[in-house]
Design an enzyme around this catalytic site. Sequence first.
Site, PDB file in Angstrom:
ATOM      1  N   ARG A 266     -28.660  27.521  45.831  1.00 47.19           N
ATOM      2  CA  ARG A 266     -28.455  27.072  47.491  1.00 47.19           C
ATOM      3  C   ARG A 266     -26.928  27.524  47.861  1.00 47.19           C
ATOM      4  NH1 ARG A 266     -24.979  22.454  47.477  1.00 47.19           N
ATOM      5  NH2 ARG A 266     -25.601  21.005  45.583  1.00 47.19           N
ATOM      6  N   HIS A 270     -25.256  20.464  49.738  1.00 41.99           N
ATOM      7  CA  HIS A 270     -26.514  19.944  49.360  1.00 41.99           C
ATOM      8  C   HIS A 270     -27.141  19.307  50.690  1.00 41.99           C
ATOM      9  CE1 HIS A 270     -29.415  17.101  47.593  1.00 41.99           C
ATOM     10  NE2 HIS A 270     -29.101  16.235  48.400  1.00 41.99           N
ATOM     11  N   TYR A 279     -16.964  20.703  44.024  1.00 41.33           N
ATOM     12  CA  TYR A 279     -17.460  20.711  42.828  1.00 41.33           C
ATOM     13  C   TYR A 279     -17.869  22.248  42.266  1.00 41.33           C
ATOM     14  CZ  TYR A 279     -21.634  20.137  45.467  1.00 41.33           C
ATOM     15  OH  TYR A 279     -22.891  20.354  46.043  1.00 41.33           O
TER      16      TYR A 279
END
Length: 375
Positions: A266, A270, A279
Amino acid sequence: MYEEVGPTVSVFDRAYDDPVRVLDEDGEVVGDVPDLDDEALVEMYRHMRLARHFDGRAVSLQRQGRMGTYPPLSGQEGAQIGSATALAEDDWLVPSYREHGAALVRGLPLKQTLLYWMGHEAGNATPEDVNVFPVAVPIASQIPHATGAAWASKLRDENDAFLCYFGDGATSEGDFHEGVNFAGVFDTPTVFFCNNNQWAISVPRERQTRSATLAQKAEAYGIDGVQVDGMDPLAVYRVTTAALEKARDPETDRPRPTLIEAVQYRFGAHTTADDPTVYRDEDEVERWKAKDPIPRLEAYLRSEGVLNDERVAEIEAAVETRVADAIEAAEAEARPKPREMFEHAYAELPQELERQYEEFAAFREAHGDEAFLEE
Ligand SMILES: Cc1ncc(C[n+]2csc(CCOP(=O)(O)OP(=O)(O)O)c2C)c(N)n1
């Protein structure tokens, strides 16, 4: 594996870590091109462009305060459009919360998807003639639903297949095990489509499971498992078509489920409530962006003489108009009433929800919320 499943079995007869591919990252042919005519190929490309443009606009709407939280799909168009294109008319699509692209292939209006993420309960009311299950936010909960619905369909001799989507994180849930195990035992016509996009919010694929691949989890349930390059729409179409045929299989009267692991990425967050820069490295994102499914299919179609500058410009313009129209139509709807949050799940509101509603109403009243008091 299962010999009786017919001529498409070869696609499953390979190592779990050997993803099926048709186009390489430059759109060069490296595998068996599926049997699709030019119009069908252009339609796939059009749907991918539509999904990408819709996605960008949806993120902007959220940033402008015109929509609630939204889960972006960019990077995952190859997996979504390639797989949903393989469905037959009466088959069913069982989504998670990110399948806006797959759902539009099935005919779910873009306005419907916008309404859902704008907080309208009407966004949950799928039109009668669209075989798409409601969005499932509780991770993996849709997997046993897909198995159960497919089993019911089999018992009624309907010969329809159920394509169920979920993420890599979902494979760690009990619902995944229960749903896939039951499907294996009862031979349900279900295709389990795992969108391995490398991350479950901030949890990387390596921290999700010790299994070398997710596809190999199929072995434990006695069903076929296959990895596919999820950013190669033609490979995804090929694998999903084979799995759906096997799920229906009227010849042997013995449908078999399949687990597909579509390896992809992706590109965005998210959801719009997430900040992926805390992250994951930009280098990683750039590496995966080089595999973007859209330029890849476009390069192939241009090399085949199926697309040219003029056709691409036409598609671009049509896509922009369609998304703008859907946004206008969704925003023309009256804002949902807060009371609606408490309706629809139960015919009669249970005591606990009634209590929560009273508390909520008192809070709104104390803050002089005019719109709420108007109800
Ligand atoms: C049962 C349950 N637990 C936790 C959550 C919170 N949650 C929302 S999305 C998500 C990660 C899901 O990752 P994955 O299954 O890989 O799907 P992706 O969104 O990456 O496609 C979590 C833990 C939830 N929605 N449901």
